[in-house]
Design a protein around this motif. Structure first.
Motif, PDB file in Angstrom:
ATOM      1  N   VAL A 164       0.856  -1.186   0.000  1.00  0.00           N
ATOM      2  CA  VAL A 164       0.000   0.000   0.000  1.00  0.00           C
ATOM      3  C   VAL A 164       0.892   1.236   0.000  1.00  0.00           C
ATOM      4  O   VAL A 164       1.765   1.398   0.841  1.00  0.00           O
ATOM      5  N   ARG A 165       0.658   2.121  -0.940  1.00  0.00           N
ATOM      6  CA  ARG A 165       1.390   3.380  -1.019  1.00  0.00           C
ATOM      7  C   ARG A 165       0.400   4.497  -0.725  1.00  0.00           C
ATOM      8  O   ARG A 165      -0.420   4.848  -1.575  1.00  0.00           O
ATOM      9  N   PRO A 166       0.477   5.075   0.413  1.00  0.00           N
ATOM     10  CA  PRO A 166      -0.474   6.149   0.747  1.00  0.00           C
ATOM     11  C   PRO A 166      -0.183   7.403  -0.080  1.00  0.00           C
ATOM     12  O   PRO A 166       0.948   7.841  -0.182  1.00  0.00           O
ATOM     13  N   GLN A 167      -1.211   7.925  -0.667  1.00  0.00           N
ATOM     14  CA  GLN A 167      -1.081   9.170  -1.417  1.00  0.00           C
ATOM     15  C   GLN A 167      -2.435   9.882  -1.419  1.00  0.00           C
ATOM     16  O   GLN A 167      -3.463   9.275  -1.279  1.00  0.00           O
ATOM     17  N   VAL A 168      -2.396  11.164  -1.596  1.00  0.00           N
ATOM     18  CA  VAL A 168      -3.601  11.978  -1.574  1.00  0.00           C
ATOM     19  C   VAL A 168      -4.261  11.886  -2.944  1.00  0.00           C
ATOM     20  O   VAL A 168      -3.612  11.973  -3.981  1.00  0.00           O
ATOM     21  N   HIS A 169      -5.551  11.713  -2.884  1.00  0.00           N
ATOM     22  CA  HIS A 169      -6.316  11.603  -4.128  1.00  0.00           C
ATOM     23  C   HIS A 169      -6.281  12.943  -4.849  1.00  0.00           C
ATOM     24  O   HIS A 169      -6.354  13.997  -4.211  1.00  0.00           O
ATOM     25  N   PRO A 170      -6.206  12.959  -6.171  1.00  0.00           N
ATOM     26  CA  PRO A 170      -6.102  14.224  -6.908  1.00  0.00           C
ATOM     27  C   PRO A 170      -7.334  15.127  -6.737  1.00  0.00           C
ATOM     28  O   PRO A 170      -7.232  16.352  -6.881  1.00  0.00           O
ATOM     29  N   ASN A 171      -8.485  14.584  -6.412  1.00  0.00           N
ATOM     30  CA  ASN A 171      -9.693  15.396  -6.254  1.00  0.00           C
ATOM     31  C   ASN A 171      -9.815  16.001  -4.857  1.00  0.00           C
ATOM     32  O   ASN A 171     -10.716  16.777  -4.591  1.00  0.00           O
ATOM     33  N   TYR A 172      -8.933  15.627  -3.959  1.00  0.00           N
ATOM     34  CA  TYR A 172      -9.041  16.127  -2.602  1.00  0.00           C
ATOM     35  C   TYR A 172      -8.574  17.579  -2.550  1.00  0.00           C
ATOM     36  O   TYR A 172      -7.523  17.925  -3.056  1.00  0.00           O
TER      37      TYR A 172
END
Length: 118
Positions: free
Chosen positions: A106-114
């Motif tokens: 799992v690579r945590p990353q912020v969703h582009p729509n956030y």
């Protein structure tokens, strides 16, 4: 008087004999009808068996070649199913490893729509 009652007795006896004869005739008629019905039923069954046998022989003649075709199709289907099963067995380990890799890595990353509150 005596002759009158004797005449009445004779008439009653004659009527009784006539009624018995009619009853016997009805019984004989019923037996004949039952026998005729049974004979007719036997003829119908025999005719039905003959026609069924004739139908089966014609069907066998017409479907004989299709019976072989049916067996060939069934055999081809079995071969295809066996091929799919062997392919599934071969690919199973690779697919499981790939799924586990995706689930566990799992690579945590912020969703582009956030949007962040500014």
């Amino acid at each position: 008087m005596a002759s009158q009652s004797q005449g009445i007795q004779q008439l009653l006896q004659a009527e009784k004999r006539a009624a018995e004869k009619v009853a016997d005739a009805r019984k004989r008629k019923a037996r004949r009808l039952k026998q005729a019905k049974e004979e007719a039923q036997m003829e119908v069954e025999q005719y039905r068996r003959e026609r069924e046998q004739e139908f089966q022989s014609k069907q066998q003649a017409a479907m004989g070649s299709q019976g072989n075709l049916s067996a060939e199709v069934e055999q081809a289907t079995r071969r295809q199913v066996q091929g799919m099963q062997s392919s599934q067995q071969r690919s199973r380990e690779r697919v499981l490893a790939q799924l586990l890799g995706m689930v566990c890595d799992v690579r945590p990353q912020v969703h582009p729509n956030y949007r962040t509150a500014a």
